[in-house]
Design a protein around this motif. Sequence first.
Motif, PDB file in Angstrom:
ATOM      1  N   GLY A 102      -9.216   0.507 -11.763  1.00 20.87           N
ATOM      2  CA  GLY A 102      -9.644  -0.142 -10.524  1.00 20.87           C
ATOM      3  C   GLY A 102      -8.623  -1.118  -9.961  1.00 20.87           C
ATOM      4  O   GLY A 102      -8.902  -1.778  -8.951  1.00 20.87           O
ATOM      5  N   ALA A 142       0.833  -1.204   0.000  1.00 26.33           N
ATOM      6  CA  ALA A 142       0.000   0.000   0.000  1.00 26.33           C
ATOM      7  C   ALA A 142       0.866   1.252   0.000  1.00 26.33           C
ATOM      8  O   ALA A 142       0.621   2.217  -0.727  1.00 26.33           O
ATOM      9  N   GLN A 194      -3.315   1.562  -9.775  1.00 28.89           N
ATOM     10  CA  GLN A 194      -2.081   1.578  -8.988  1.00 28.89           C
ATOM     11  C   GLN A 194      -1.153   0.437  -9.360  1.00 28.89           C
ATOM     12  O   GLN A 194      -0.086   0.311  -8.763  1.00 28.89           O
ATOM     13  N   VAL A 209       2.412   1.673  -3.581  1.00 26.38           N
ATOM     14  CA  VAL A 209       1.526   2.097  -4.675  1.00 26.38           C
ATOM     15  C   VAL A 209       0.837   3.422  -4.355  1.00 26.38           C
ATOM     16  O   VAL A 209       0.534   4.195  -5.270  1.00 26.38           O
ATOM     17  N   ASP A 210       0.578   3.692  -3.084  1.00 24.58           N
ATOM     18  CA  ASP A 210       0.028   5.010  -2.738  1.00 24.58           C
ATOM     19  C   ASP A 210       1.051   6.103  -3.007  1.00 24.58           C
ATOM     20  O   ASP A 210       0.705   7.219  -3.402  1.00 24.58           O
ATOM     21  N   THR A 267      -6.304  -1.379  -7.720  1.00 26.52           N
ATOM     22  CA  THR A 267      -5.804  -0.643  -6.557  1.00 26.52           C
ATOM     23  C   THR A 267      -5.642  -1.612  -5.392  1.00 26.52           C
ATOM     24  O   THR A 267      -6.192  -2.712  -5.397  1.00 26.52           O
ATOM     25  N   VAL A 268      -4.891  -1.175  -4.402  1.00 24.51           N
ATOM     26  CA  VAL A 268      -4.453  -2.107  -3.351  1.00 24.51           C
ATOM     27  C   VAL A 268      -5.607  -2.660  -2.524  1.00 24.51           C
ATOM     28  O   VAL A 268      -5.517  -3.761  -1.979  1.00 24.51           O
ATOM     29  N   ASP A 269      -6.707  -1.902  -2.461  1.00 24.05           N
ATOM     30  CA  ASP A 269      -7.845  -2.380  -1.679  1.00 24.05           C
ATOM     31  C   ASP A 269      -8.447  -3.659  -2.257  1.00 24.05           C
ATOM     32  O   ASP A 269      -9.226  -4.329  -1.571  1.00 24.05           O
ATOM     33  N   LYS A 270      -8.147  -3.996  -3.489  1.00 26.76           N
ATOM     34  CA  LYS A 270      -8.689  -5.222  -4.076  1.00 26.76           C
ATOM     35  C   LYS A 270      -8.015  -6.458  -3.500  1.00 26.76           C
ATOM     36  O   LYS A 270      -8.484  -7.582  -3.687  1.00 26.76           O
TER      37      LYS A 270
END
Lengths: 466, 466
Positions: free
Chosen positions: A426, A57, A287, A60-61, A428-431
Amino acid sequence: MRLSPVLAAALAGALAAPNALAAQAAAGDPIRVRYQAVADRIIAEATRDSSAWQRLARMVDTFGHRLSGSTSLEQAIDWVLAEMRRDGLENVRGEPVMVPRWVRGSESAELVSPRPQRLPMLGLGGSVGTPRGGITAEVLVVSSFAELQARAAEARGKIVLFDVPFTGYGQTVQYRAGGPSAAARAGAVACLIRSVAAYSIRSPHTGALRYDSTVQQIPAAALAAEDAMMLRRMQERGDRVVVRLTMEARTLPDAPSRNVVAEIVGSERPGEVVVVGGHIDSWDVGQGAMDDGGGVVAAWEALRVIQRLGLRPRRTVRVAGWTNEENGLRGGNAYRDAHAAELDSHVLAIETDGGVFRPLGYGFTGSDSAMAIVRQVGSLLQSIGADSIARGGGGADIGPLMQRGVPGMGLIVDGARYFWFHHSDGDTVDKLDPREMAQCVATLAVMAYVVADLPGPLPRAAVATR
Amino acid sequence: MRLSPVLAAALAGALAAPNALAAQAAAGDPIRVRYQAVADRIIAEATRDSSAWQRLARMVDTFGHRLSGSTSLEQAIDWVLAEMRRDGLENVRGEPVMVPRWVRGSESAELVSPRPQRLPMLGLGGSVGTPRGGITAEVLVVSSFAELQARAAEARGKIVLFDVPFTGYGQTVQYRAGGPSAAARAGAVACLIRSVAAYSIRSPHTGALRYDSTVQQIPAAALAAEDAMMLRRMQERGDRVVVRLTMEARTLPDAPSRNVVAEIVGSERPGEVVVVGGHIDSWDVGQGAMDDGGGVVAAWEALRVIQRLGLRPRRTVRVAGWTNEENGLRGGNAYRDAHAAELDSHVLAIETDGGVFRPLGYGFTGSDSAMAIVRQVGSLLQSIGADSIARGGGGADIGPLMQRGVPGMGLIVDGARYFWFHHSDGDTVDKLDPREMAQCVATLAVMAYVVADLPGPLPRAAVATR
């Protein structure tokens, strides 16, 4: 200890293999007996917290997506190298690679007729641009290469749209790769595809095209599935469908990049290597967390877990973050070339490039006797359900190694949602789930550590076991 | 014929109700015996083909989304009225309604610090705009109203972001509606919310806010869930998070619109009405297909099915396409006012506004004795699984009628994916299945026809049955 059917079969395979390990296994020292305790320690350490996910995170953030040739990719590589040094990994280095530099620039697609409407789109990687004012042309919607061929006479001067539903990546991606040149061959002035994706919230998905050198290069872009379907419906109703496509896309001279490499040097045979990695580059959307930042960080964290437990296997375990997987594979090729002298000493190459979702095991490409051994190693992962070892598998970046005879292995995960987000904004790390990612770290660490520590290397010569 | 438990219970309810129908039911003429054959004909006719879905696709492909005050809404209304006349429906008319006219204009959000990045966003409906150069301010991320209150001292001069995970529309939408004024009360200069949605491919979802008249109106917008989570992570790492929000949003003077109305006039009691409908307006994203073009077209097609079968019930069946559900409810209120004289003669109002997915039945708000009757009618829908009649239900547009005592009913569907696409660019016709939509048409047609044809009206006075 009771032998599981898997272990018994693996043992039978090992028995038939004429090498030291097989002899050792026959002597009543199977891998499971020898390594289950350390494997369990590795699994416990890897799954203790969410540090792998947190590190991903942060990466990539902080740097975002990382297309080859971009500043963000090189900054991310700088950061990873610095962190690896701070971690105390050994022989941390960036190995130089010249990579293609494709630049998207500003781009848009608009429906002009039957009514004006913006169409969300992403140019395909490697596409040429349009003239400055864009290309405005009537659209011919087709559902397959066969239909294009049948209607080739209608395609001249038009924008060909391949509206092909997603049936599986392998099948459907052919239209992204080969659609533009097929359209050009029929005289089209540009090409659109329905995004290669299993789901959509009006989401375009990019990815590389592959121009055929015998026909003109025309601009190509992906529409969201919703709009591809809408244009098809309009055509079926007899509407004249006109689209304006504007793309500044262009390819600049090659740019310098690096493969990221770090090691835990082997205690007995430091020149023999198990390499484990993913690719550090991504497309220029989202990301690049799932594809494939998560793979790089999981492989890196696998070494960290081995290190934190104070383990040092007989052979060297090396993490690689290959560059330029997405649009050139220059990283994988450069790794092969830079390490040409030690390819015979590469015991195993492991890649993870399918998202670090819940791990199921591995696909393996190598000799039957090696397969029997890695099945035993895989069985160490039963407690987290990652013990399935299937025939066949590897990865794009390790393909050049596998072609030179290095046994190859690809992490297999529950990829149910992978193609929802793949190559889109879409990704992104939340996936990714911290717990599942930690299990991937465990799966990579156990396989890399044990294979690196086995008394003998994985046998390369294929030996039929039945 | 064997009585089902449902029918027996309903019959018991009807027995206690002092009206003609109950007496008739008691005399051995239950609804199922009388109406199952015609219900089956209606179901067969409605589910024969995909004409309802095709009509919806034509409407939304041709006119797109339909925000109150927009040209596309009025053009869609013109088209629907013309088509209804061509269908041969009776008393086709647009009933005038003045509607609010909120205009989004150009808008954007950019992360300024810790690194520049475009943030996909949608201004919230009804929001004021920003000054021309936008608002650039530090962001305070909170997870709840309670956390904002606890950190109110930090909010002054900042952009407050409510990063609230979706737990259910009813709970989470409070932050969209009330978040902006809560932020303003704490001295914030603008408000962002995490989109109220169950899933995301970096997709912002809009919807109405509700300014509190006692505090200043500040601009407000929805971010994609992914970016809300990212900003929270950045804050947790100690990064200074700065966003620039630019919105041209403004509210113009009210504009003329219309409720769409058409009928099949009753054969015996034309002044008594069963009204069935949805809302013709939508947000200014996607196609407004699921919310609620599909509802309007399904109700309209329900009348068409009755008409095609040559059926004419005792009472009038009326389809209504209410305008301005999304940001004003002026259509529902205007219908109540325009039909004030006949509200006592409204036997039942049915709304469908949850997407025309697989129908499960209805929620009903009315007297116990009416409930017993509509449960009998519902049982006619057993063959398509749409026979569940739950207590409570209705719809926003029929709310004003229900407040005046009209029994109200809302279609219940399998809404598992409704909030993935709701109020987003992904609300397009492909999200609806032609077969499921046809089943919704059948469900609406059977309920509307049978209730309109029953010998007596649904009893309004609540009569306790146990």
